[in-house]
Design a protein around this motif. Structure first.
Motif: not given
Lengths: 324, 324
Positions: A69-71, A76, A97, A99
């Motif tokens: 997840n790039s969040s 990131g 992504n 997850l």
DNA sequence: CTGAAAGCGCTTACAG
DNA sequence: CTGAAAGCGCTTACAG
């Protein structure tokens, strides 16, 4: 209609073969011809079609990156460095992504294969990847064991765990607790826990590790930790987001940091350091990890399978802030 | 050697045409033949080559995403949502980190064109993109005006700025300062500033905006703000990272938050909310922005240029934490 | 120094 | 219901 090499050829008054040659700077071409061809390309705003090129060459210069997840600041930042380095080497990056979901990882893998990526960088627990690896798709993993033959790159987790624990001890903590992810996952990151436990025992202390089960919120685990361990005066969280949550929970319970409780995290991303500069943490060399991963993948792509280092652990750095 | 459609055909005892047809579920094929073909594909582990397919169809289902830097929580989260939604629609994402540099943006654009992307989503100040747009490459922009014809999608910046300023006023702040990026950039985000200034004037106050020049560290600007505005008791920062830095600076100067100084940011990313949950902020609907951007881009790709909304602003939400 | 031909792995009219 | 042929936009031996 987009112009093709034929349109350029027509305008320049040469054959497509010749255009291709100036495009690739291959064989002998007279300066005059080169000039003509370049002018023609500019005139009609020609850009080569990399699809056609790749189809012929059986090389796309495409790399797939699978992250959860790039969040998440760590991923990131990892994605940023990997992409930047790829770009500087002429590779292009397909972002995925997952997850951490096995079904998504497998779908992405198939997509990457269909798109003929030259290689894959994966940050994954699941091992569906294995089947694909047998297809001769070069893969490297970051911080996760995927198979006996897939190189792993990561930070020196053991040293990081050691540094973190030793710092808390040196600062006079008497009851040091560790929070980590699920132990059943065979990840190098579990070395952080191992180091914590070893150092604790070396100092005659009883290690206590709180485990955050897979796909579960660590909020609850941390709350439970505070309930069950009122005497805790040092917490080593295995990543910065957990550490931040520990700090928030401590504030809520009016525990003074670092007076009554010292906290250290792991990762040391730019984002967290800029949002919470007081957080003491073990910083991973994310850029170096990225660079190394790409170098190793690149070798695998070039067919140099022999001297691929199977495990590479890069040095971490203690970043001391106000929370210890 | 990777198996091709010919290998499948040979094993299944049919022609490549037929294999292609079952692959695409096109025309009439007997169940028996289908069966044979599927079995053959599995036997040799066949995956279609999307390069060849795309070359013929003149459609890659590839989308380019140009963002400044995925290390930044806002862009990291944006990239996550955009990629996830793309994946669910059968699009694949080529990630590009431009660092806001014009030279990189142009290089990336050329790369995307060579790779025949169907469209581009850009978060960019620079306008080199314009030249490429003329090549009929569908483009949408997030929070930045790129040209008269490129659709922009973003949060309702004016309403966000209004909500933020009004909150500080309602909380009794007497000296409210705003920090923002460079004003010369014509971005919708400047509406945050406009709203602040309007609301201040409506309340008979003098707006004061501190500007962080392009490519400069805001640390210094914030430090200067504290030096020059000792009476400041409310700060509206135009993004959460700035707000976090304001909080850090306030701590350093022993200004109590929210007692002596109230702070509100903008963005409300998951990452910042999890690291600094006490931060009051205006939350952008990042997922909705992503979804909308892709929908509009998708229409442009399908050739529906007529009813493309040129400006779309999605609702923001006030997230009240302890800093106000 | 330059060109015609074959082929990368697909798909789609066109025939049958 | 199925196949042979042409073509997507390139590149690379092979000739000349």
């Amino acid at each position: 209609m987009k112009p093709s090499i034929h349109d350029v050829a027509k305008i320049a008054g040469v054959s497509p073969t010749t255009v291709s040659r100036v495009l690739n700077n291959r064989g002998y071409i007279s300066e005059k011809t080169k000039e003509k061809v370049y002018r023609a390309m500019e005139e009609i705003n020609y850009f080569p079609n990399d699809l056609a090129r790749s189809l012929f060459r059986k090389r796309t210069n495409l790399i797939g990156l699978i992250i959860p997840n790039s969040s998440n600041p760590f991923f990131g930042e990892l994605a940023f460095h990997i992409e930047s380095i790829c770009a500087s080497m002429g590779y292009k990056l397909l972002l995925c992504n997952s997850l951490h979901r096995k079904d998504k990882e497998e779908k992405y893998l198939e997509m990457l294969i269909r798109n003929q990526v030259d290689g894959v960088i994966a940050v994954t627990y699941n091992r569906g990847i294995l089947n694909y690896h047998r297809q001769n798709l070069p893969i490297v993993a970051i911080d996760h064991y995927l198979s006996e033959t897939i190189p792993v790159i990561g930070s020196d987790n053991y040293d990081g765990g050691k540094k973190a624990t030793e710092l808390l001890i040196a600062k006079g903590c008497r009851h040091i607790i560790h929070i980590n992810g699920p132990i059943e996952l065979k990840t190098p990151a579990n070395l952080r826990r191992k180091a914590y436990e070893d150092v604790m025992r070396q100092h005659g202390r009883q290690p206590i590790t709180y485990e955050v089960p897979f796909h579960q919120n660590y909020q609850e685990v941390i709350s439970k930790l505070f309930d069950e361990q009122p005497a805790a005066d040092g917490i080593f969280a295995s990543d910065d987001l957990m550490a931040a949550t520990v700090i928030t929970e401590a504030k809520k319970r009016r525990k003074d940091i670092p007076g009554q409780l010292k906290v250290i995290g792991y990762d040391g991303t730019e984002a967290v350091q800029s949002i919470l500069p007081e957080l003491t943490t073990i910083q991973q060399p994310i850029e170096l990890i990225s660079k190394t991963a790409i170098e190793i993948l690149s070798k695998a792509i070039e067919g140099e399978f022999d001297d691929l280092p199977l495990e590479t652990y890069l040095p971490v750095q203690l970043l001391e802030g106000g929370t210890t």
